[in-house]
Design a protein around this motif. Structure first.
Motif, PDB file in Angstrom:
ATOM      1  N   ASP A  83       0.825  -1.206   0.000  1.00 32.07           N
ATOM      2  CA  ASP A  83       0.000   0.000   0.000  1.00 32.07           C
ATOM      3  C   ASP A  83       0.861   1.258   0.000  1.00 32.07           C
ATOM      4  OD1 ASP A  83      -2.275  -1.552   0.023  1.00 32.07           O
ATOM      5  OD2 ASP A  83      -2.551  -1.437   2.195  1.00 32.07           O
ATOM      6  N   LYS A  84       1.960   1.232   0.720  1.00 35.34           N
ATOM      7  CA  LYS A  84       2.813   2.411   0.833  1.00 35.34           C
ATOM      8  C   LYS A  84       3.612   2.672  -0.440  1.00 35.34           C
ATOM      9  CE  LYS A  84       6.560   4.382   3.646  1.00 35.34           C
ATOM     10  NZ  LYS A  84       7.428   4.167   4.844  1.00 35.34           N
ATOM     11  N   GLU A  85       4.161   1.642  -1.023  1.00 39.20           N
ATOM     12  CA  GLU A  85       5.076   1.835  -2.144  1.00 39.20           C
ATOM     13  C   GLU A  85       4.385   1.836  -3.502  1.00 39.20           C
ATOM     14  OE1 GLU A  85       9.123  -0.055  -0.108  1.00 39.20           O
ATOM     15  OE2 GLU A  85       8.279  -0.964  -1.913  1.00 39.20           O
ATOM     16  N   VAL A  86       3.252   1.149  -3.595  1.00 43.43           N
ATOM     17  CA  VAL A  86       2.532   1.087  -4.870  1.00 43.43           C
ATOM     18  C   VAL A  86       1.174   1.753  -4.759  1.00 43.43           C
ATOM     19  CG1 VAL A  86       1.519  -0.447  -6.598  1.00 43.43           C
ATOM     20  CG2 VAL A  86       3.754  -0.993  -5.615  1.00 43.43           C
ATOM     21  N   GLY A  87       0.389   1.336  -3.778  1.00 45.84           N
ATOM     22  CA  GLY A  87      -0.940   1.921  -3.626  1.00 45.84           C
ATOM     23  C   GLY A  87      -1.762   1.746  -4.890  1.00 45.84           C
ATOM     24  N   SER A  88      -2.260   2.844  -5.412  1.00 44.08           N
ATOM     25  CA  SER A  88      -3.074   2.798  -6.630  1.00 44.08           C
ATOM     26  C   SER A  88      -2.273   3.131  -7.884  1.00 44.08           C
ATOM     27  CB  SER A  88      -4.241   3.788  -6.497  1.00 44.08           C
ATOM     28  OG  SER A  88      -3.746   5.116  -6.322  1.00 44.08           O
ATOM     29  N   LYS A  89      -0.943   3.162  -7.768  1.00 39.45           N
ATOM     30  CA  LYS A  89      -0.115   3.507  -8.929  1.00 39.45           C
ATOM     31  C   LYS A  89      -0.260   2.484 -10.044  1.00 39.45           C
ATOM     32  CE  LYS A  89       3.707   5.884  -6.553  1.00 39.45           C
ATOM     33  NZ  LYS A  89       5.152   5.782  -6.207  1.00 39.45           N
ATOM     34  N   SER A  90      -0.279   2.993 -11.259  1.00 37.97           N
ATOM     35  CA  SER A  90      -0.197   2.123 -12.422  1.00 37.97           C
ATOM     36  C   SER A  90       1.241   1.667 -12.598  1.00 37.97           C
ATOM     37  CB  SER A  90      -0.654   2.864 -13.673  1.00 37.97           C
ATOM     38  OG  SER A  90       0.259   3.929 -13.959  1.00 37.97           O
ATOM     39  N   LEU A  91       1.430   0.695 -13.477  1.00 35.58           N
ATOM     40  CA  LEU A  91       2.784   0.256 -13.767  1.00 35.58           C
ATOM     41  C   LEU A  91       3.605   1.417 -14.321  1.00 35.58           C
ATOM     42  CD1 LEU A  91       3.918  -3.102 -15.209  1.00 35.58           C
ATOM     43  CD2 LEU A  91       4.849  -1.021 -16.175  1.00 35.58           C
ATOM     44  N   ASP A  92       3.000   2.215 -15.181  1.00 34.77           N
ATOM     45  CA  ASP A  92       3.717   3.362 -15.756  1.00 34.77           C
ATOM     46  C   ASP A  92       4.144   4.345 -14.676  1.00 34.77           C
ATOM     47  OD1 ASP A  92       3.456   2.353 -18.303  1.00 34.77           O
ATOM     48  OD2 ASP A  92       1.702   3.573 -18.812  1.00 34.77           O
ATOM     49  N   ALA A  93       3.254   4.617 -13.739  1.00 35.75           N
ATOM     50  CA  ALA A  93       3.573   5.584 -12.681  1.00 35.75           C
ATOM     51  C   ALA A  93       4.665   5.050 -11.760  1.00 35.75           C
ATOM     52  CB  ALA A  93       2.316   5.916 -11.882  1.00 35.75           C
ATOM     53  N   LEU A  94       4.590   3.754 -11.435  1.00 38.04           N
ATOM     54  CA  LEU A  94       5.623   3.166 -10.582  1.00 38.04           C
ATOM     55  C   LEU A  94       6.966   3.174 -11.294  1.00 38.04           C
ATOM     56  CD1 LEU A  94       6.416   1.706  -7.973  1.00 38.04           C
ATOM     57  CD2 LEU A  94       5.743  -0.448  -9.067  1.00 38.04           C
ATOM     58  N   ALA A  95       6.952   2.837 -12.568  1.00 39.57           N
ATOM     59  CA  ALA A  95       8.201   2.846 -13.337  1.00 39.57           C
ATOM     60  C   ALA A  95       8.810   4.243 -13.369  1.00 39.57           C
ATOM     61  CB  ALA A  95       7.946   2.342 -14.754  1.00 39.57           C
ATOM     62  N   GLN A  96       7.964   5.258 -13.488  1.00 38.86           N
ATOM     63  CA  GLN A  96       8.478   6.624 -13.533  1.00 38.86           C
ATOM     64  C   GLN A  96       9.112   7.026 -12.209  1.00 38.86           C
ATOM     65  OE1 GLN A  96       8.905   8.607 -16.059  1.00 38.86           O
ATOM     66  NE2 GLN A  96       9.747  10.257 -14.795  1.00 38.86           N
ATOM     67  N   SER A  97       8.499   6.674 -11.087  1.00 42.53           N
ATOM     68  CA  SER A  97       9.068   7.044  -9.790  1.00 42.53           C
ATOM     69  C   SER A  97      10.364   6.278  -9.526  1.00 42.53           C
ATOM     70  CB  SER A  97       8.055   6.808  -8.669  1.00 42.53           C
ATOM     71  OG  SER A  97       7.713   5.432  -8.572  1.00 42.53           O
ATOM     72  N   THR A  98      10.429   5.014  -9.920  1.00 41.40           N
ATOM     73  CA  THR A  98      11.664   4.248  -9.747  1.00 41.40           C
ATOM     74  C   THR A  98      12.749   4.761 -10.679  1.00 41.40           C
ATOM     75  OG1 THR A  98      10.419   2.300  -9.050  1.00 41.40           O
ATOM     76  CG2 THR A  98      12.661   1.924  -9.807  1.00 41.40           C
ATOM     77  N   ARG A  99      12.360   5.157 -11.875  1.00 36.09           N
ATOM     78  CA  ARG A  99      13.316   5.771 -12.808  1.00 36.09           C
ATOM     79  C   ARG A  99      13.933   7.031 -12.198  1.00 36.09           C
ATOM     80  NH1 ARG A  99      14.411   6.659 -18.388  1.00 36.09           N
ATOM     81  NH2 ARG A  99      14.645   8.882 -18.873  1.00 36.09           N
ATOM     82  N   GLU A 100      13.099   7.860 -11.581  1.00 41.22           N
ATOM     83  CA  GLU A 100      13.605   9.078 -10.946  1.00 41.22           C
ATOM     84  C   GLU A 100      14.547   8.753  -9.794  1.00 41.22           C
ATOM     85  OE1 GLU A 100      10.122  11.211  -9.830  1.00 41.22           O
ATOM     86  OE2 GLU A 100       9.576  11.735 -11.897  1.00 41.22           O
ATOM     87  N   ALA A 101      14.212   7.712  -9.022  1.00 47.14           N
ATOM     88  CA  ALA A 101      15.092   7.316  -7.914  1.00 47.14           C
ATOM     89  C   ALA A 101      16.466   6.923  -8.433  1.00 47.14           C
ATOM     90  CB  ALA A 101      14.458   6.166  -7.134  1.00 47.14           C
ATOM     91  N   TRP A 102      16.513   6.217  -9.555  1.00 47.12           N
ATOM     92  CA  TRP A 102      17.806   5.836 -10.124  1.00 47.12           C
ATOM     93  C   TRP A 102      18.544   7.027 -10.699  1.00 47.12           C
ATOM     94  CZ3 TRP A 102      20.709   2.056  -8.960  1.00 47.12           C
ATOM     95  CH2 TRP A 102      20.163   0.861  -8.516  1.00 47.12           C
ATOM     96  N   ASN A 103      17.841   7.904 -11.383  1.00 45.33           N
ATOM     97  CA  ASN A 103      18.519   9.083 -11.928  1.00 45.33           C
ATOM     98  C   ASN A 103      19.111   9.945 -10.820  1.00 45.33           C
ATOM     99  OD1 ASN A 103      18.553   8.975 -14.755  1.00 45.33           O
ATOM    100  ND2 ASN A 103      16.393   9.566 -14.875  1.00 45.33           N
ATOM    101  N   ASN A 104      18.449   9.995  -9.669  1.00 43.87           N
ATOM    102  CA  ASN A 104      18.965  10.796  -8.551  1.00 43.87           C
ATOM    103  C   ASN A 104      20.327  10.304  -8.085  1.00 43.87           C
ATOM    104  OD1 ASN A 104      16.760  12.519  -8.454  1.00 43.87           O
ATOM    105  ND2 ASN A 104      15.678  11.330  -6.906  1.00 43.87           N
ATOM    106  N   VAL A 105      20.527   8.993  -8.035  1.00 47.22           N
ATOM    107  CA  VAL A 105      21.822   8.482  -7.573  1.00 47.22           C
ATOM    108  C   VAL A 105      22.835   8.390  -8.708  1.00 47.22           C
ATOM    109  CG1 VAL A 105      20.860   7.290  -5.589  1.00 47.22           C
ATOM    110  CG2 VAL A 105      21.079   6.051  -7.753  1.00 47.22           C
ATOM    111  N   LEU A 106      22.379   8.037  -9.901  1.00 46.01           N
ATOM    112  CA  LEU A 106      23.307   7.909 -11.022  1.00 46.01           C
ATOM    113  C   LEU A 106      23.884   9.245 -11.449  1.00 46.01           C
ATOM    114  CD1 LEU A 106      21.309   5.327 -13.170  1.00 46.01           C
ATOM    115  CD2 LEU A 106      23.384   4.872 -11.880  1.00 46.01           C
ATOM    116  N   SER A 107      23.152  10.322 -11.210  1.00 47.57           N
ATOM    117  CA  SER A 107      23.629  11.649 -11.602  1.00 47.57           C
ATOM    118  C   SER A 107      24.688  12.191 -10.656  1.00 47.57           C
ATOM    119  CB  SER A 107      22.452  12.630 -11.676  1.00 47.57           C
ATOM    120  OG  SER A 107      21.837  12.775 -10.402  1.00 47.57           O
ATOM    121  N   LYS A 108      25.012  11.451  -9.588  1.00 50.37           N
ATOM    122  CA  LYS A 108      26.078  11.886  -8.679  1.00 50.37           C
ATOM    123  C   LYS A 108      27.456  11.770  -9.337  1.00 50.37           C
ATOM    124  CE  LYS A 108      23.548  10.677  -4.457  1.00 50.37           C
ATOM    125  NZ  LYS A 108      23.651  11.921  -3.668  1.00 50.37           N
TER     126      LYS A 108
END
Length: 746
Positions: A290-315
């Motif tokens: 419920d906390k990590e996915v909730g009502s998110k679609s696959l597209d929305a979850l993929a976008q948030s995980t993509r942002e999490a990776w870009n945040n660390v990879l851009s270091k």
């Protein structure tokens, strides 16, 4: 870990298809690097956020210690897993798997449910995975994305085909039993549970299996819990145990079993499964979902995980026109943000050290024998606060189990040797990272250094022996009295003496800073024990009996050694390199021995104890040799391909060596705050360095002027315009630098 090469598989190459000219860092990551058998298959196309608790991935085979669940060479997929296997040499635990299926017959077993696929129809990124499976009725399209503890899996069946999803909750397959995975009497103790909950349109259950259980303590309360929630009403259901199918039976316990649900014939719209995992309870798995996915679609979850990776990879960033090199670079960063894994869930965590649930911070799957060398030093630069949290996780293990771990998976295992958590903690401490209980940290390190394990003089503590008690520094009783670990009393004796001496030096650094003078003096004395392992007559570190007699071994004999030959451990001393050079006859003689190591083909980059050897040329006045070898080693061992590593990545260490080496410096000695200079491999790079004291980050730019194929050597280095005298820079210099400029020459 173990370096076993399977030569029968032809080398595979794969061009980078991930990135466009305007791509973000994550678009360059190739999660299929290191997944081929030829490269040992030690990696996998995991989907999830950095340091994810559960790795969601396609499953091409039944995994065990020695085999990952995904191997690039396989031709079919049998499931989509929530896995916790960190690398090829460790076991999975608390796993589960889902697999879409068509047809009227329920085929639950892994080999029977597998469907063929080709890599042309596969797309793997850190935030999303998709593939087309070849079902009898046509294309069956699968996509998934994930956060840390939860995932969304989407199955689009061929039109009018029966829509079925098979869940495997536990897989105690006796056919997989061998030296690393002998189930035997465990079949009577370990029984998974699964239930189809029609009221909530879910499947729930738990899996108590730990594939490495026989080399660790018993954990009767351990379970990997899961909740699978579907977007469509379940129209048919059942459970299965082996090849027996129980239609309409909603609940079952067993050892190789699961459940299935059906949704009628396909109308072309996807069946979506939301998956939550936990090590605490089914309720916590549902809360995580419920906390990590909730009502998110696959597209929305993929976008948030993509942002999490870009945040660390851009270091870190790199300028290059070579797309393959850029892919290797960002994939290397990605690999250093996978482990150790998060183990906390909403401020609580299950501890496999005392088999209880606690409040606080937890991380797990520390590959410390590998990663203390470069992975953890890299994280001290990029993530000092997280480094402190990881140390808190290690200290919680100490409180709950009595020792710092060597290789938790997720409980203690006696895999590998020495207590390199000491080096990790000491390195962070000396860099000013202190967001953990420093007094408890010293207590834990001191126990490692001072206290022999149970029955130390009665047990040999061989590699992967069945569990009796925690190994810690096996042979320490002898090490403290006669000055080395005797080969006729303790296994892997040479390697133990050398690695214990390093850890003693690291703890001594902290002892001195904390004014523990008596401890410091004892630890520094023991840190010289490496000298007692050196046979001057033969010119090698050799096994030695209790009576002092050396045992001569040939170049390929591993007697008394951990995963390597006598060449692998010849230059293992990191804590007293000037003393080692003097012991071996001075600069010229030492350099000649290094030459013999590299020219004679003895250097094994796939084996971590030698990762600092190239940089030893800095210490004996011949840095140009190091500079040339860095380029050769990178080009020989790192490729943008499924067999992209010479050996497996070992939870980030191979990749961390690469990242430091392309930057132009390497942390040879943990807790020294000194980096040996090498030769940068890109014309311009940046790294965002964070101060542990202020928490503020700034960008350090690394430039390589005149870099070319011919210009691989360094004629000079400046930091913010000030020339560097010598072959080393300090952590303090790096922490405060804005520009590091290397002038390259032939």
């Amino acid at each position: 870990m173990k370096k076993i090469f399977i030569a029968a598989v032809a080398a595979m190459t794969m061009g980078s298809v991930w990135a466009k000219p305007s791509a973000s860092p994550v678009d360059y990551v190739n999660t299929l690097m290191g997944t081929a058998i030829k490269g040992e298959g030690g990696s996998a196309p995991f989907v999830g956020t950095p340091h994810a608790m559960t790795n969601f991935m396609p499953q091409t085979r039944e995994n065990k210690m020695g085999t990952m669940a995904y191997i690039y060479d396989d031709k079919s997929i049998m499931g989509f897993m929530g896995s916790h296997q960190p690398t090829i040499w460790m076991g999975d635990y608390g796993y589960m798997s889902l697999m879409p299926q068509t047809g009227t017959d329920v085929r639950p077993l892994p080999g029977d449910r597998a469907l063929p696929y080709t890599h042309d129809c596969e797309k793997a990124t850190p935030y999303r995975y998709s593939v087309d499976l070849q079902a009898p009725e046509g294309k069956l399209h699968v996509e998934m994305s994930a956060a840390s503890r939860a995932a969304v899996m989407q199955f689009t069946f061929p039109r009018k085909a029966q829509q079925r999803v098979i869940l495997q909750g536990i897989n105690l397959n006796p056919a997989l039993g061998d030296w690393a995975n002998d189930y035997g009497p465990r079949l009577e103790k370990l029984r998974g549970w699964v239930k189809v909950d029609l009221d909530n349109n879910e499947i729930v259950g738990y899996n108590p299996d730990r594939q490495s259980a026989q080399i660790g303590p018993e954990t009767p309360n351990f379970k990997g819990y899961f909740v699978v929630r579907f977007n469509r009403p379940i129209k048919g259901h059942g459970t299965w145990d082996g090849d027996k199918v129980y239609r309409d039976k909603a609940e079952l316990t067993g050892t190789r079993m699961g459940a299935f649900v059906e949704f009628g014939n396909s109308d072309g719209k996807p069946v979506v499964a939301h998956v939550g995992t936990s090590f605490i309870s089914v309720e916590q798995a549902r809360a995580n979902l419920d906390k990590e996915v909730g009502s998110k679609s696959l597209d929305a979850l993929a976008q948030s995980t993509r942002e999490a990776w870009n945040n660390v990879l851009s270091k870190m960033s790199v300028e290059t026109d070579n797309l393959d090199d850029k892919t290797i670079f960002y994939t290397a960063i990605y690999l250093n943000y996978r482990f150790p894994r998060e183990f906390s869930e909403d401020g609580r965590y299950y501890s496999a050290m005392d088999d209880k649930v606690h409040e606080g911070i937890s991380y797990n799957d520390f590959s410390l024998w590998d990663t203390f060398r470069a992975t953890h030093p890299l994280l001290t630069l990029l993530e000092p606060e997280m480094t402190g949290d990881m140390i808190t996780g290690l200290l919680n293990m100490y409180k709950e189990g009595g020792w710092l771990p060597m290789w938790p998976n997720p409980s203690y295992t006696n895999i590998m040797i020495a207590t390199h958590a000491d080096a990790v903690i000491a390195d962070a401490y000396m860099k000013g990272i202190r967001n953990y209980d420093v007094n408890l940290a010293y207590e834990a390190m001191r126990k490692d250094a001072m206290t022999p394990p149970d029955a130390d003089t009665q047990r040999r503590y061989g590699d992967r022996d069945r569990w009796t008690s925690y190994e810690a520094r096996a042979g320490a009783s002898f090490y403290h009295t006669i000055g080395y670990v005797p080969d006729d009393r303790t296994a892997e004796s040479v390697s133990r003496t050398l690695e214990y001496a390093l850890d003693d030096w690291c703890v001594a650094r902290v002892a001195l800073d904390m004014n523990k003078v008596d401890d410091y003096n004892a630890l520094m004395r023991w840190s010289q024990n490496y000298r007692n392992q050196y046979c001057k007559e033969k010119g090698f570190m050799l096994p030695r009996k209790y009576d002092g007699t050396f045992i001569d071994i040939n170049d390929h004999d591993r007697h008394g050694l951990t995963e390597g030959s006598k060449w692998t451990y010849l230059f293992c001393v990191m804590q007293d390199i000037p003393g080692m050079i003097e012991m071996m006859g001075g600069n010229e003689a030492f350099a000649a021995k290094l030459d013999q190591n590299f020219d004679g083909g003895h250097y094994r980059h796939d084996n971590e104890p030698g990762h600092h050897y190239i940089y030893l040329y800095d210490y004996c006045g011949q840095p140009r040799k190091a500079q040339a070898l860095i380029r050769k080693t990178i080009r020989d061992n790192y490729h943008n391909a499924p067999d992209g590593f010479n050996g497996n990545d070992d939870c980030g260490q191979m990749s961390a060596w690469y990242l430091f080496s392309v930057m132009g410096f390497y942390p040879v000695t943990p807790a020294s705050n000194v980096f040996a200079l090498g030769a940068p491999q890109f014309r311009r790079m940046t790294i965002d360095v964070t101060s542990p004291k202020t928490g503020e980050s700034h960008t350090v730019t690394i430039e390589a002027k005149n870099l070319s194929e011919k210009n691989m050597h360094v004629s000079g280095v400046t930091i913010d315009g000030t020339p560097i005298d010598g072959n080393f820079i300090t952590y303090d210099q790096l922490l405060h630098a804005s520009n590091i400029t290397f002038t390259m020459c032939e």
